[in-house]
Design an enzyme around this catalytic site. Structure first.
Site, PDB file in Angstrom:
ATOM      1  N   ALA A  34     -24.543 -10.643 -21.006  1.00  0.00           N
ATOM      2  CA  ALA A  34     -24.333 -10.810 -22.453  1.00  0.00           C
ATOM      3  C   ALA A  34     -24.813  -9.590 -23.220  1.00  0.00           C
ATOM      4  CB  ALA A  34     -25.053 -12.064 -22.944  1.00  0.00           C
ATOM      5  N   GLU A  35     -25.965  -9.038 -22.799  1.00  0.00           N
ATOM      6  CA  GLU A  35     -26.490  -7.843 -23.468  1.00  0.00           C
ATOM      7  C   GLU A  35     -25.564  -6.650 -23.236  1.00  0.00           C
ATOM      8  OE1 GLU A  35     -31.308  -8.371 -23.459  1.00  0.00           O
ATOM      9  OE2 GLU A  35     -30.279  -8.078 -21.544  1.00  0.00           O
ATOM     10  N   LEU A  83      -7.705  12.330  10.205  1.00  0.00           N
ATOM     11  CA  LEU A  83      -8.621  12.465  11.334  1.00  0.00           C
ATOM     12  C   LEU A  83      -7.933  12.026  12.611  1.00  0.00           C
ATOM     13  CD1 LEU A  83     -11.989  11.034   9.941  1.00  0.00           C
ATOM     14  CD2 LEU A  83     -11.367  13.428  10.224  1.00  0.00           C
ATOM     15  N   LYS A 116     -16.316   4.132   8.815  1.00  0.00           N
ATOM     16  CA  LYS A 116     -14.953   4.499   8.409  1.00  0.00           C
ATOM     17  C   LYS A 116     -14.411   3.365   7.536  1.00  0.00           C
ATOM     18  CE  LYS A 116     -10.481   6.034  10.115  1.00  0.00           C
ATOM     19  NZ  LYS A 116      -9.692   5.124   9.269  1.00  0.00           N
ATOM     20  N   LYS A 294     -18.830  13.569  12.080  1.00  0.00           N
ATOM     21  CA  LYS A 294     -18.559  14.915  11.579  1.00  0.00           C
ATOM     22  C   LYS A 294     -19.606  15.894  12.093  1.00  0.00           C
ATOM     23  CE  LYS A 294     -16.596  13.416   7.127  1.00  0.00           C
ATOM     24  NZ  LYS A 294     -16.741  13.499   5.651  1.00  0.00           N
ATOM     25  N   CYS A 412      21.872 -15.921  26.839  1.00  0.00           N
ATOM     26  CA  CYS A 412      21.478 -15.195  25.631  1.00  0.00           C
ATOM     27  C   CYS A 412      21.579 -16.127  24.421  1.00  0.00           C
ATOM     28  CB  CYS A 412      22.388 -13.988  25.436  1.00  0.00           C
ATOM     29  SG  CYS A 412      22.147 -13.135  23.859  1.00  0.00           S
ATOM     30  N   CYS A 435      27.507  -8.361  22.702  1.00  0.00           N
ATOM     31  CA  CYS A 435      26.622  -9.382  22.124  1.00  0.00           C
ATOM     32  C   CYS A 435      26.326  -9.003  20.672  1.00  0.00           C
ATOM     33  CB  CYS A 435      25.328  -9.463  22.924  1.00  0.00           C
ATOM     34  SG  CYS A 435      24.006 -10.395  22.125  1.00  0.00           S
TER      35      CYS A 435
END
Length: 753
Positions: A34-35, A83, A116, A294, A412, A435
């Site tokens: 609120a403040e 990377l 990461k 790194k 099939c 097909c």
């Protein structure tokens, strides 16, 4: 009065910036919501009444205004690199060994290890300490300008340093970081979605990306995004000497950095820390998909340089794929362009590694049987490389008794042709080249970018043309004309005109591109290039395949007496008969350059004694087969199985009919004569791997234009492996057999630019 207003605006801005920093970066709250809201409203009212005193970096500007049109493109001050990946400790050891070969022998390598983050990369520029621009990573060179939206993220300081006791900001500073949702913020967002009767968002990363790409920054402001900054792109000067110092500097400036990053004295310490991070990943407030490692020293990182789009001095260690259990509720069947039948598991949706998975690969029916996976089973699902979900196996103890076996269909599901399983194959196939599903998949590939590249012929168009019988194979595309197309729903005159123009242009594609588009198993652009280097026309390939087929049939007839009779329990005899049944893959490569073929054949046939006359006849048949196969078999980069695939494709009646129709339609079937622009690479052989700055075909053309040769596999005859982004195992093989690995830039340097 004016001076007082200006001072009050500055005071409110500074106080709000400070509380933003405490709350969003340091997780400290020293005033109530609120403040904070009251201070915010006071500043808003003053700025509305006295707009001339509003500051450019005012906290109220985080809400922003509407953005119109597409995002502007921003050039980054330096390449925003990706990377390469490591998946186990051995990969890290190999990475360090490659690096050490490029550094002085006494170099001491320290590493910075940090999570990461699984978010959206962002590049933020500050001038005189004020946020001026923010852009997405984009393609590494250009990104989308999302400045107004990034200003709404409260963990991003609008002015640095946030704490003036930390020193002064550089005149210019460009940083890189990641924008993401904390896990609790993402869950809260989905609860809000459900409360409004809207579908839940699936992945936090994609939702973060979509939130940052809102055209109205006020919508972005509603999302509780967080930003972590982890690198300096430009503008830090020469004061910083290491990654570790850079992280401390970023923290001093007031950026939200990952406080749990670690400085490791060597790779052994890194390896000791990784298991602990893997165990903790679920307890972290954000999603991670691994760790970033790194080289700490900036000087060493600069000396190591870049390979492709990856800095050699950094690598991403990916955690093993995550697993989950769920119920297998059904199996769907897919048929590819080669006719291969693939079963896919339909699952009760399960959340794995940041995404909701509802289907997963079952690979093939042989694996389903060997793992005893049943319909209705509770199964273990894994996301391999955090991308492709697949079923590991069943949870047998969870069975209730109602599960049923998963068997390959007899016919099939698309054309009802009886399925076949070729000898020695694990997969089942639909043998019908007409097909509807095979035709659909074949045509989708044929017209795609990188193949014949026919614009305007997407899946919906292909399906419509198949349905009305206008096309049954690839060649039919080149006989389409306007009248029947205009009669179809959705085919306006302009669309038809553009489609026919694209088809006409496709007739002039290079011979290499035409070969690639045919979808021959194993023949991509690299292999197609090898074939066009050795065969000047499609007819040459057809003739070569025909000769090999005739010689194979002749050998089979000659070898028939050795193959007759009951199957033998003798392992040596079984292996010999297998080789005789598959001479193109088992015998031709073995005896391709043999000068004593008769003697070697006699030794091979010892388990099946034969007369001298019969041995002579078999030697003669094999000699003819070797001679017929030599034009293909002797091409470096073409293995025996690939040669067999090529022969099978070009001797198939349906495929021959398609090629004849394409030739009749005027499709290019001949290779262009190659004109050399230089001879710097004469006599040298190259293998290309990974993503380059331009399509690999252009790099291949560059090599060939300067006298070099490009092959698809690494061998001791390879002069160089050219490694781009995410190069894969070819680099490891090259290093193992001591073949030099170079970057695209180094290749261009070999030919002078």
């Amino acid at each position: 009065m004016s001076q007082e207003i200006q001072e009050r605006v500055a005071e409110l801005s500074a106080e709000l910036h400070h509380h933003n920093y405490l709350y969003h970066v340091r997780n400290e709250q020293v005033i109530t919501d609120a403040e904070y809201d009251r201070l915010f409203r006071d500043l808003q009212e003053l700025e509305a009444q006295y707009p001339e005193h509003a500051q450019a970096d005012s906290p109220t500007q985080r809400v922003g205004s509407d953005l119109s049109g597409d995002f502007a493109k921003v050039r980054h001050p330096a390449p925003i690199l990706s990377l390469s990946n490591a998946f186990d400790e051995a990969d890290l050891v190999n990475w360090e060994e490659r690096n050490r070969r490029l550094l002085p022998a006494d170099a001491q390598l320290q590493y910075v290890l940090q999570p990461k983050l699984d978010g959206l990369a962002i590049v933020i520029s500050y001038e005189d300490g004020v946020l001026r621009r923010a852009a997405t990573r984009g393609n590494g060179e250009f990104g989308d300008d999302v400045t107004a939206n990034v200003k709404t993220i409260r963990s991003v300081p609008l002015r640095i340093p946030v704490d003036h006791d930390r020193g002064a900001a550089p005149e210019r500073l460009v940083v890189r970081g990641e924008i993401l949702f904390h896990k609790d913020a993402f869950l809260e967002l989905n609860r809000e979605q459900e409360a409004q009767g809207l579908p839940a968002y699936v992945t936090a990363r994609n939702t973060a990306s979509g939130s940052l790409k809102q055209k109205d920054s006020r919508e972005t402001a509603k999302r509780k995004l967080t930003a972590y900054i982890y690198a300096i792109v430009d503008g830090a000067g020469d004061d910083l000497q290491s990654e570790w110092e850079a992280l401390q500097f970023l923290s001093d400036m007031g950026f939200n950095v990952i406080t749990e990053a670690a400085l490791c004295v060597d790779l052994a310490e890194v390896a000791r820390r990784l298991p602990d991070w893997e165990k903790r990943r679920d307890d972290l407030p954000f999603e991670i998909d691994g760790m970033v490692l790194k080289v700490d020293s900036f000087d060493q990182a600069r000396e190591l340089g870049v390979v492709g789009k990856d800095p050699r001095g950094a690598i991403a260690y990916k955690f093993p794929a995550e697993e989950a259990t769920t119920k297998l509720v059904g199996v769907t069947i897919g048929v590819g362009r080669t006719g291969k039948v693939t079963p896919t598991a339909q699952l009760e949706p399960v959340f794995i590694g940041g995404v909701t998975v509802s289907n997963a690969s079952l690979h093939n029916y042989e694996q389903v049987a060997s793992l005893d996976i049943r319909q209705g089973d509770r199964v273990i699902v894994k996301r391999s490389g955090d991308v492709i979900p697949y079923v590991i196996g069943p949870v047998v103890g969870a069975r209730a008794g109602g599960e049923s076996a998963i068997l390959p269909p007899e016919t099939c599901p698309f054309c009802e042709t009886a399925l076949i399983q070729p000898a020695g194959a694990v997969d089942w196939f639909c043998p019908n080249p007409k097909c509807s599903e095979r035709v659909m998949r074949t045509l989708e590939f044929f017209v795609s970018r990188g193949a014949m590249d026919i614009e305007g012929m997407g899946p919906q168009t292909i399906a419509a043309l198949i349905e009305v019988g206008l096309i049954e194979d690839e060649a039919d595309i080149f006989f389409l004309n306007a009248e029947p197309l205009l009669a179809l729903e959705g085919f306006a005159e302009k669309k038809v005109e553009n489609l026919l123009a694209s088809i006409e242009a496709a007739k002039t594609r290079s011979f290499e591109q035409v070969l690639t588009s045919l979808g021959i198993d194993g023949v991509g652009s690299t292999v197609a290039g090898l074939l066009t280097d050795n065969f000047s026309s499609m007819q040459g390939l057809l003739d070569a395949a025909s000769k090999i087929q005739l010689a194979s049939e002749s050998f089979a007839q000659t070898a028939e007496p050795l193959l007759a009779g009951e199957p033998s329990d003798d392992d040596a005899i079984s292996k010999l008969r297998f080789r005789l049944r598959h001479p193109l893959t088992e015998l031709v490569p073995r005896y391709l350059d043999a000068t004593d073929l008769g003697d070697r054949l006699a030794r091979l046939l010892k388990p099946l004694p034969s007369s001298a006359d019969y041995l002579a006849a078999l030697e003669d048949a094999l000699s003819h087969l070797i001679a017929a196969a030599r034009p293909l078999q002797s091409i470096e980069g073409l293995g025996p199985v690939l040669v067999e695939n090529i022969v099978a494709w070009f001797t198939d009646d349906h495929n021959q009919s398609v090629l004849a129709k394409m030739l009749e339609a005027g499709v290019n079937m001949r290779a262009e004569e190659k004109v050399l622009s230089g001879s710097e690479l004469a006599g040298q052989t190259f293998v290309l791997t990974g993503a380059m700055s331009v399509p690999r075909g252009e790099i291949k053309a560059l090599v060939e234009a300067n006298g070099g040769k490009v092959t698809g596999s690494v061998s001791k005859k390879t002069s160089y492996v050219v490694a781009g982004d995410a190069p894969g195992s070819k680099v490891d093989k090259a290093l193992k057999i001591k073949v030099p690995v170079i970057s695209e830039e180094e290749l261009r340097a070999l030919i002078g630019g």
